[in-house]
Design an enzyme around this catalytic site. Structure first.
Site, PDB file in Angstrom:
ATOM      1  N   LYS A 196       0.870  -1.186   0.000  1.00 39.98           N
ATOM      2  CA  LYS A 196       0.000   0.000   0.000  1.00 39.98           C
ATOM      3  C   LYS A 196       0.905   1.233   0.000  1.00 39.98           C
ATOM      4  CE  LYS A 196      -3.721   2.283   2.555  1.00 39.98           C
ATOM      5  NZ  LYS A 196      -4.613   2.210   3.732  1.00 39.98           N
ATOM      6  N   LYS A 249      -2.152  -1.484  -3.741  1.00 45.17           N
ATOM      7  CA  LYS A 249      -2.999  -0.298  -3.715  1.00 45.17           C
ATOM      8  C   LYS A 249      -2.127   0.939  -3.857  1.00 45.17           C
ATOM      9  CE  LYS A 249      -6.468   1.991  -0.790  1.00 45.17           C
ATOM     10  NZ  LYS A 249      -7.195   1.983   0.500  1.00 45.17           N
ATOM     11  N   SER A 275     -10.237   5.505  -4.837  1.00 51.05           N
ATOM     12  CA  SER A 275     -11.212   6.585  -4.994  1.00 51.05           C
ATOM     13  C   SER A 275     -10.756   7.668  -5.963  1.00 51.05           C
ATOM     14  CB  SER A 275     -11.518   7.202  -3.627  1.00 51.05           C
ATOM     15  OG  SER A 275     -10.335   7.735  -3.038  1.00 51.05           O
TER      16      SER A 275
END
Length: 326
Positions: A196, A249, A275
């Site tokens: 991440k 991510k 997002s």
């Protein structure tokens, strides 16, 4: 002399193109992120994520039934915690009657076979907006991992099929795996956010949950976007500690990482199409600058082509609706 092999022969019409298509998108590829709030009859559009909503539990049930009817089989739950319940230790995260725990039960009530994944991190519960316990401006690693393990047990007790630690604390997968085993939750899976990155693409998500860091940034625990081989080290460590699925991510800017890991590991790989990626396409399509559906499909196809077995995406419903029409 013309070549004996003409590649265009296999592009002549839609039938042959479909027959030789290498990467196939289906509802089975997707994990659907869902945002949940307290209240009744609440369906709030997130301003920075057009057509995406926060749901109260009653409307969450209706949304889950819709997803299941579309052939979508997994959800990833996130909760928006009221400010008065936030503290520095994530106390509310292990409340057996907390919003997350009630959300898990709500999903299972209406769709028992829906595969429920849950976010495991302290930032929604933290008065500082960080993924861990804060002391003197520092994020404490081991103390945070202990709370994450308790949080995971609480989610498993509520009926979660898989916990998804998104915090990037070192060693937390082992803490969680051992805690679940000790409590008898041997079949509860772990999807680790293994790589991440400290990305600039998370802004709309933080709006959705009111979870932006109250000071500094998350670069002491999330990865540097400039680093590549570090992602392999992080992921291999998580697998050794007991991760069942590993996640990269964000998505599009990190497809080289996805391919690297696909070549290195044998566990399923998931990618979070985040997002910011969603918001950019929605905004460009609203302006008429891009064809929404065409670009959306190109993006999810690229993610799967790079090596993703699963895609957590806010586009999941849009993709499946398009598949059903084709």
């Amino acid at each position: 002399m013309y070549p004996l092999r003409r590649n265009r022969r296999l592009r002549t019409n839609n039938s042959i193109r479909s027959m030789v298509q290498e990467t196939i998108i289906s509802p089975n590829d997707f994990i659907v992120p869902l945002f949940i709030v307290e209240g009744t009859g609440v369906k709030e559009e997130i301003p920075s994520m057009p057509d995406y909503y926060r749901f109260s539990l009653d409307l969450l049930k209706e949304e889950v039934k819709t997803l299941w009817s579309m052939g979508l089989k997994s959800v990833l739950l996130f909760v928006k915690v009221p400010d008065h319940l936030k503290d520095n230790k994530g106390t509310e995260a292990i409340n057996a009657d907390g919003l997350m725990q009630r959300s898990i039960k709500a999903v299972k009530d209406v769709a028992p076979d829906m595969y429920v994944m849950t976010d495991v991190a302290l930032d929604p519960y933290s008065s500082y907006g960080h993924d861990g316990i804060v002391e003197n401006g520092q994020i404490l690693n081991d103390e945070t991992a202990e709370v994450l393990a308790q949080m995971s047990i609480s989610h498993a007790q509520a009926g979660a099929d898989m916990v998804a630690p998104s915090d990037m604390m070192d060693g937390r997968i082992l803490y969680i795996r051992e805690a679940l085993e000790e409590e008898g939750f041997k079949n509860t899976g772990i999807m680790s956010y293994s790589a991440k990155y400290a990305s600039a693409f998370y802004g709309p998500f933080r709006d959705a949950l009111d979870s932006a860091p109250g000071f500094g940034d998350k670069k002491t625990y999330q990865m540097d976007p400039a680093n590549r081989s570090e992602a392999i080290r992080e992921t291999l460590m998580d697998i050794d500690e007991g991760a069942d699925i590993v996640m990269i991510k964000p998505g599009l800017c990190y497809l080289d990482i996805v391919r690297d890991l696909k070549n290195e590991v044998e566990v399923p790989i998931s990618v979070y199409q985040v997002s910011g990626e969603y918001a950019m396409l929605k905004a460009a399509a609203e302006k008429g600058w891009l064809n929404h559906d065409a670009v959306m499909m190109e993006q999810v196809t690229a993610i799967k082509r790079a090596g993703a077995d699963l895609i957590a995406s806010y586009f999941a419903k849009d993709v499946v609706k398009l598949l059903h029409r084709s």
